[in-house]
Design a protein around this motif. Structure first.
Motif, mmCIF file in Angstrom:
data_model
loop_
_atom_site.group_PDB
_atom_site.id
_atom_site.type_symbol
_atom_site.label_atom_id
_atom_site.label_comp_id
_atom_site.label_asym_id
_atom_site.label_seq_id
_atom_site.Cartn_x
_atom_site.Cartn_y
_atom_site.Cartn_z
ATOM 1 N N PRO A 1 -0.529 -0.413 -2.310
ATOM 2 C CA PRO A 1 -2.171 -0.290 -2.377
ATOM 3 C C PRO A 1 -2.868 -1.319 -2.938
ATOM 4 O O PRO A 1 -2.413 -2.236 -3.612
ATOM 5 N N LYS A 2 -4.276 -1.145 -2.566
ATOM 6 C CA LYS A 2 -5.013 -2.186 -3.118
ATOM 7 C C LYS A 2 -5.266 -1.986 -4.675
ATOM 8 O O LYS A 2 -5.616 -2.482 -5.410
ATOM 9 N N LYS A 3 -5.114 -0.911 -4.939
ATOM 10 C CA LYS A 3 -5.728 -0.599 -6.675
ATOM 11 C C LYS A 3 -4.548 0.298 -7.072
ATOM 12 O O LYS A 3 -4.046 1.345 -6.565
ATOM 13 N N LEU A 4 -3.807 0.085 -8.225
ATOM 14 C CA LEU A 4 -2.809 0.688 -8.873
ATOM 15 C C LEU A 4 -3.326 1.175 -10.285
ATOM 16 O O LEU A 4 -3.762 0.377 -10.842
ATOM 17 N N LEU B 1 -3.484 3.962 -5.649
ATOM 18 C CA LEU B 1 -2.269 4.872 -6.222
ATOM 19 C C LEU B 1 -2.510 5.235 -7.678
ATOM 20 O O LEU B 1 -2.391 4.113 -8.281
ATOM 21 N N VAL B 2 -2.675 6.598 -7.692
ATOM 22 C CA VAL B 2 -2.908 6.647 -9.300
ATOM 23 C C VAL B 2 -1.657 7.546 -9.675
ATOM 24 O O VAL B 2 -1.189 8.646 -9.394
ATOM 25 N N GLY C 1 -5.108 -4.857 -7.532
ATOM 26 C CA GLY C 1 -5.677 -4.496 -8.632
ATOM 27 C C GLY C 1 -5.151 -3.499 -9.553
ATOM 28 O O GLY C 1 -4.488 -2.555 -8.978
ATOM 29 N N ILE C 2 -4.753 -3.782 -10.826
ATOM 30 C CA ILE C 2 -4.261 -2.885 -11.643
ATOM 31 C C ILE C 2 -5.108 -2.589 -12.908
ATOM 32 O O ILE C 2 -5.717 -3.296 -13.493
ATOM 33 N N THR C 3 -5.191 -1.025 -12.898
ATOM 34 C CA THR C 3 -6.013 -0.519 -14.038
ATOM 35 C C THR C 3 -5.285 0.183 -14.875
ATOM 36 O O THR C 3 -4.458 1.057 -14.636
#
Length: 317
Positions: free
Chosen positions: A295-298, A129-130, A176-178
């Motif tokens: 989501p797996k990645k945010l 999710l961006v 995971g959060i970037t």
């Protein structure tokens, strides 16, 4: 206790500099090894599902293209549906497996729930999710008479970064959060555009001009997607901006002098009038505005969801 704190005030700052000087090479080596390892085992995005908000232009559009090159399934979200369709077609041409466009407003919670649920119901999953939809301003504080704009602006700035920092500790390894931050780059906001309600586009004619060289938005988008696939906690563009953090802590006066010099106005101030409480069409001479028809990645980019008519329902392709 006051005496103890007085001693620490003199001892801690220089001691910290010494420790940092000795540990810096080791930290750089460790970071380099982690980067090489994560790059080698970077996440394969083929057939993965990615939601991108603010995808109709700017950073969000370029991020969509980067995921398209990695053959992901894209769900593009923004208020301008027609513009989304153009971006979606471009993404297909670049290699995206499937592209879905959804007209939605990310400041409305019901819209957020709707496009996330629709995505999971259709694809059965959500991997990345961006969040790139953002707000900004170009007015000075002294020009503001309507303070209702500040809560929205504050939610799109440092408060948002702190929110994701806290969320990172809560979700731990489950998500995971970037966090991506950037300096001055080329976009619609830097060009003087601001979004009105229901997806109409506003161009203010007297935006405050800042004479700086903007960075390529494509490079920043590429760094964001690469960092997210590696699992990086932070993506910064350009990275040398980090030096300002040291100045803010250890030499705030130097930083203040530098910013005053860079932001000094020469002559009359030029402003968008947005949030100042003055009528947006108030202008002597030509019109101020131009209107155009889990989501797996945010990923968070310092950013931000009505029930739609049948014509605005998502087009699943």
């Amino acid at each position: 206790m006051d005496f103890f704190n007085s001693i620490l005030n003199w001892v801690v700052p220089p001691a910290s500099f010494v420790i940092l000087a000795f540990s810096w090479p080791t930290l750089c080596f460790i970071n380099a090894c982690e980067w090489l390892y994560s790059s080698f085992y970077s996440e394969n995005m083929e057939d993965k599902v990615v939601i991108i908000t603010g995808a109709s232009s700017g950073i969000g559009e370029q991020i969509a293209y980067e995921y398209a090159k990695r053959r992901a399934n894209l769900v593009l979200v923004a208020r301008r549906e027609q513009r989304l369709r153009v971006v979606g077609q471009n993404a297909r041409d670049m290699g995206a497996k499937h592209v879905t466009v959804i007209a939605a407003d990310v400041v409305k919670e019901e819209d957020c729930r709707r496009f996330v649920n629709d995505t999971i119901n259709f694809y059965g999953r959500l991997d990345h999710l961006v969040n790139t939809a953002s707000l900004g301003h170009t007015f000075y504080f002294e020009e503001v008479t309507d303070t209702s704009v500040f809560p929205l602006l504050l939610a799109a700035k440092a408060a948002l970064v702190n929110f994701y920092e806290t969320l990172r500790f809560e979700v731990k390894d489950d998500v995971g959060i970037t966090i991506a931050t950037h300096g001055w780059i080329g976009s619609e906001v830097t060009g003087g555009k601001f979004m009105l309600e229901e997806g109409a586009e506003m161009q203010w004619k007297e935006e405050r001009e800042v004479n700086v060289t903007v960075g390529p938005i494509e490079d920043y988008a590429r760094l964001i997607v690469s960092g997210a696939c590696r699992g990086d906690a932070y993506v910064k563009y350009p990275s040398w901006y980090d030096i300002f953090l040291l100045f803010r802590v250890f030499a705030p006066n130097v930083l203040n002098w530098t910013l005053r010099f860079l932001l000094a106005t020469h002559g009359a101030r030029r402003t968008s009038l947005l949030g100042t409480g003055r009528p947006l069409l108030e202008y002597t001479g030509k019109p101020l505005l131009e209107m155009s028809p889990s989501p797996k990645k945010l990923l968070a980019s310092p950013t931000h969801y009505s029930q739609l008519s049948p014509l605005q329902q998502p087009k699943w392709e």
